[in-house]
Scaffold this motif. Sequence first.
Motif, mmCIF file in Angstrom:
data_model
loop_
_atom_site.group_PDB
_atom_site.id
_atom_site.type_symbol
_atom_site.label_atom_id
_atom_site.label_comp_id
_atom_site.label_asym_id
_atom_site.label_seq_id
_atom_site.Cartn_x
_atom_site.Cartn_y
_atom_site.Cartn_z
ATOM 1 N N UNK A 186 -7.309 -38.812 -22.052
ATOM 2 C CA UNK A 186 -7.199 -39.752 -23.156
ATOM 3 C C UNK A 186 -8.586 -40.112 -23.692
ATOM 4 N N UNK A 187 -9.553 -40.194 -22.774
ATOM 5 C CA UNK A 187 -10.919 -40.511 -23.200
ATOM 6 C C UNK A 187 -11.631 -39.278 -23.752
ATOM 7 N N UNK A 188 -10.919 -38.131 -23.757
ATOM 8 C CA UNK A 188 -11.465 -36.843 -24.194
ATOM 9 C C UNK A 188 -12.751 -36.511 -23.430
ATOM 10 N N UNK A 189 -12.719 -36.729 -22.134
ATOM 11 C CA UNK A 189 -13.843 -36.385 -21.268
ATOM 12 C C UNK A 189 -13.389 -35.266 -20.337
ATOM 13 N N UNK A 190 -13.500 -34.030 -20.839
ATOM 14 C CA UNK A 190 -12.965 -32.933 -20.030
ATOM 15 C C UNK A 190 -13.791 -32.707 -18.764
ATOM 16 N N UNK A 191 -15.056 -33.154 -18.820
ATOM 17 C CA UNK A 191 -15.890 -33.005 -17.619
ATOM 18 C C UNK A 191 -15.270 -33.767 -16.454
ATOM 19 N N UNK A 192 -14.787 -34.976 -16.723
ATOM 20 C CA UNK A 192 -14.206 -35.766 -15.634
ATOM 21 C C UNK A 192 -12.940 -35.114 -15.103
ATOM 22 N N UNK A 193 -12.166 -34.539 -16.022
ATOM 23 C CA UNK A 193 -10.965 -33.829 -15.565
ATOM 24 C C UNK A 193 -11.380 -32.739 -14.592
ATOM 25 N N UNK A 194 -12.402 -31.990 -14.999
ATOM 26 C CA UNK A 194 -12.863 -30.902 -14.141
ATOM 27 C C UNK A 194 -13.372 -31.449 -12.817
ATOM 28 N N UNK A 195 -14.096 -32.566 -12.874
ATOM 29 C CA UNK A 195 -14.640 -33.150 -11.642
ATOM 30 C C UNK A 195 -13.511 -33.544 -10.695
ATOM 31 N N UNK A 196 -12.514 -34.240 -11.224
ATOM 32 C CA UNK A 196 -11.419 -34.690 -10.365
ATOM 33 C C UNK A 196 -10.717 -33.492 -9.737
ATOM 34 N N UNK A 197 -10.453 -32.488 -10.562
ATOM 35 C CA UNK A 197 -9.697 -31.349 -10.044
ATOM 36 C C UNK A 197 -10.551 -30.522 -9.087
ATOM 37 N N UNK A 198 -11.844 -30.399 -9.409
ATOM 38 C CA UNK A 198 -12.710 -29.637 -8.525
ATOM 39 C C UNK A 198 -12.851 -30.343 -7.178
ATOM 40 N N UNK A 199 -12.911 -31.664 -7.224
ATOM 41 C CA UNK A 199 -13.060 -32.389 -5.961
ATOM 42 C C UNK A 199 -11.834 -32.199 -5.079
ATOM 43 N N UNK A 200 -10.678 -31.949 -5.704
ATOM 44 C CA UNK A 200 -9.491 -31.616 -4.925
ATOM 45 C C UNK A 200 -9.784 -30.430 -4.020
#
Lengths: 508, 511
Positions: A411-425
């Motif tokens: 929603x914040x259009x911050x794809x980096x954070x999406x990647x960070x969260x998923x990568x940390x998985x």
Amino acid sequence: MFLAEHYPVLVIVISLLSAFTILIAGWVNKKACLPISLATISVQLLLAFFILHQVITSGTIHYWLGGWAPPWGIEYVMDAFNAYVLVIVLFICLLAAIYSKRSIEKEQPGKIVPFYVVFQLLITGLCGITVTGDIFNLYVFLEIASLAAYALIAVAGGRALKASYNYVIMGSIGACFYLLGVGFLYAVTGSLNMHDLSLLLPPLYGNKVVQAAFVFFVVGMSIKMALFPLHIWQPDAYTYAPSAVSVIIAAAMSKVSIYAFIRVFFSVFTTDFIEIYVPIAATLSWIAAIAIIVGSLIAIMQTNLKRMLAYSSVSQVGYIVLGVGLYSTQWGLYGALMHILNHAITKGCLFLVAGAIIYRSGLWHIRDFEGLGKKMPYTSAAFTIAALSMIGVPPTVGFMTKLCLVLASLEAVEYVFVAVILFSTLLNLVYFWRVIDRMYFVRKEGEEESEHEIKKEEAPLSMVFPALILGSLCVIVGILWLPGSVTPLQPIVNQAVKALLGMGVVVP
Amino acid sequence: MTEGLIVSISSYIPLFAILCPATASVLILLSSKRPNIRESWTIIAGILQFSLIASMIPTILNEEVIECTFFQTMFEGIAFGFKVDAFGLIFALTASFLWILVSFYSIGYMRSLREHAQTRYYFCFAIAIFGAIGVALSANLLTMYVFFEILTVSTYPLVIHEQSKEAISAGHKYFAYLLTAGVFLLFAIMMTYYLTGTTDFTGGGIKALAELGPAYKLTLVILFFCFLLGFMKAAWMPFHSWLPTAMIAPTPVSALLHAVAVVKAGVFGIVRIVCYIYGVDLMGTLGLGLALACIASFTMIVANFFAIAQDNLKRRLAYSTINQLSYIILGAALLTSEGIRGAMIHIPFHGFMKITLFLCAGAIMVVTGKKNISEMAGVGKTMPVTMLAFTITAFGMCGIPPACGFISKWFLCWGTLQAGEIIFLFVLLTASLLDVVYFFPIIHIAFFKRPESGVEEVEVKEAPLFMLIPLSLTAIFSVLFFLDFILRLNIISMYFYRIVEVAVGNVIPIP
């Protein structure tokens, strides 16, 4: 219902008095300590549940200490957010107290009485931070809790002394920063009450003193909650503390620090201030994102289970702060508040298991865990569930946090954070699966196909039971989050989020 | 689209069906000390589950869907629950039916080899089926994801069953691929939800997605590839290498999970995305059908070359699986009614045929201890029934009658012509030809090559009946499906064709 009004203060008073009772009773009979402590915490937990219920049904509770009206007297304010945190904290403390019986008997047989006295003081401090609506009062309780925690860590002796010393230095710096912030605000406004401050401050938002105070608050609390890169005290403290203490400081105390952070962030200052005068949200999110990745990366390098869990906490605090940083989205703050509960359950369970393994077999090096799945089946099962939750496998609690934060980042259009969260998985997977592999699947060198029976050597019931409760909660709470409004959890968090973003600590 | 006409019926049958393996898994753990009771739980759950799923056939054939919603999630627009439509039913029927047969086979296999940790094996197997059926019956992407991950995690202990260093590193590879895929899938699902506010499977595609407009073209293309990466379980190249590695698992696992449940969950997902999320029209507009078809064609040809080079029978079969899965992907990618029909019908047909091949490989291993094709001289004489079953289904794999592989390939070829893409017809035929290249040597060696020891008189020594009967049954079914279609016998297997008919009707707008 005369007494009901006094619940917020009773939570503190009972606990404080109980600490001295334990001291006196302990002189007479060492065995009296634990039952008194347990009884106190149970009553506190019960009170907390009542408070939570009342807050949800009839709105915020204001309690004036000694009947003095707020701006002058100290006020205890209970809204959905702190009632929720209070219940979590006390629940973890209760399990840790049950757990401490055997672990302290074995680890520190000579110091049982002082242990429980300080333990009860720690709980007093934690509850105090949660219930108060006065920023100076919050500082007082913060110090009570911190001093108690320094002492409890040092109880273990040896390397714990150094860890505790580190913590004292860092913790005191953090507390000083917080106090400076309080002082600045008091100098400008002449008030210490959170609600009063939130009303007085808006015209002064441009004032450099107010802005400096805000920065002091943020840095001070970041040290306390071990936000990367201010976490350096934390791994040693978690690793060398006695097992029961590790559980409390990792699962409960860190949550209370985060609570204080969020409280000051949104209730003393407001979203307007953060958006316009000190635009810190983006910075905070980025720091959190780095914390998530770096914490996990360092955790991968660890060979000591407790130390690995400590670094994992660094990364998990990052999740919560990331949620706070994304507060302007629908799911950001929601995810953060959810993760306070989720992380308390999961990390609590993991530290309980780590302690149980040390208690039974003295093992702390992950390399030596072969066959533990057979030796301690229930402990290992609890660990596996909690580890899966950390990784974020559905339907555990970790998965729910992940969903919320991913949505918030989108929603914040911050794809980096999406990647960070998923990568940390994936990073979590690497370091947790290593342990599970050792426990269940990897064979010792030289051990062949022949399946020689490994004897069951389960930890005592008082240690396994809390771990199993938290382990099963990882799944149950995960399923409870999902349906949304049908279960009681979501309305609480919803109300808390609204209160935080809307109008500070006032009646909704 | 036909969406408006579909009547939905709410019922708890899907829930009960999925509870069967879940309950069985608990009971298995509880009766770990008594092997006979433990195995009977599996069998009972399997039969019960299959009958429950089969009981939904008449409703589905009536062109209705069965819905079973548990609750609205905290995310508005996503409900957690099941919706059984024709396509989901095909997969569920296949997986649950084959589970029964493989359970019998497992008993024979595990006991003959005196395998260790059998309780863990049956427990994880039941959980894996729980995941697979959950994937088949899910109403939306989020529900599907939950079961998808359960399927991934529960199969890990099965892959590393041997617990040797090699097995564990194979397991790590398995996880590295499939959980990374899970991450992509989660992203894609959340992105879909963010874009459209829903993740429900809708016949003909989600409307909101198609109406996003040209500004979102690139987003949609990227999103599609994220989905594709998320379905790495379908083992499309170059993300296939987990599958041959996972062949270190016990043979029944390779048979059911790595020929049917896990990999089919992957292709099932891809077909769901193509037909029920994007929809055939949007796929065509974005040119994604062509891209997908190219990936599938590449996989079909290259996998076959890999297969030719393998000497280990199970690994050769694994590459053959990779190849056959891409037939299904290609069928869906053609975006024509016959292509999709071929893809959908190939899911059960390939399942039946490939499971036979794996079961035969396992039987050969149990009886003779041979794993490599070059050692199999004379096996045809020692194990005539097993090798007969192998031969028939290997024919089917190549698309030669009398096994059902012919029919699905017939539809697929027809689909390519319908789409006017002659080049893919050539790809299909070439791939089939290559199938012949690597299956016939096995048959040749087994039947016509003399064993090196030179012993003339060979005793017939078949695998235990627990193993022999399931593999004969799957082979017989493979033939039955074929005869049924050609001769119009109208026996049980005809249901498959009718269900597929309904499924295709749901997906392709009727002109």
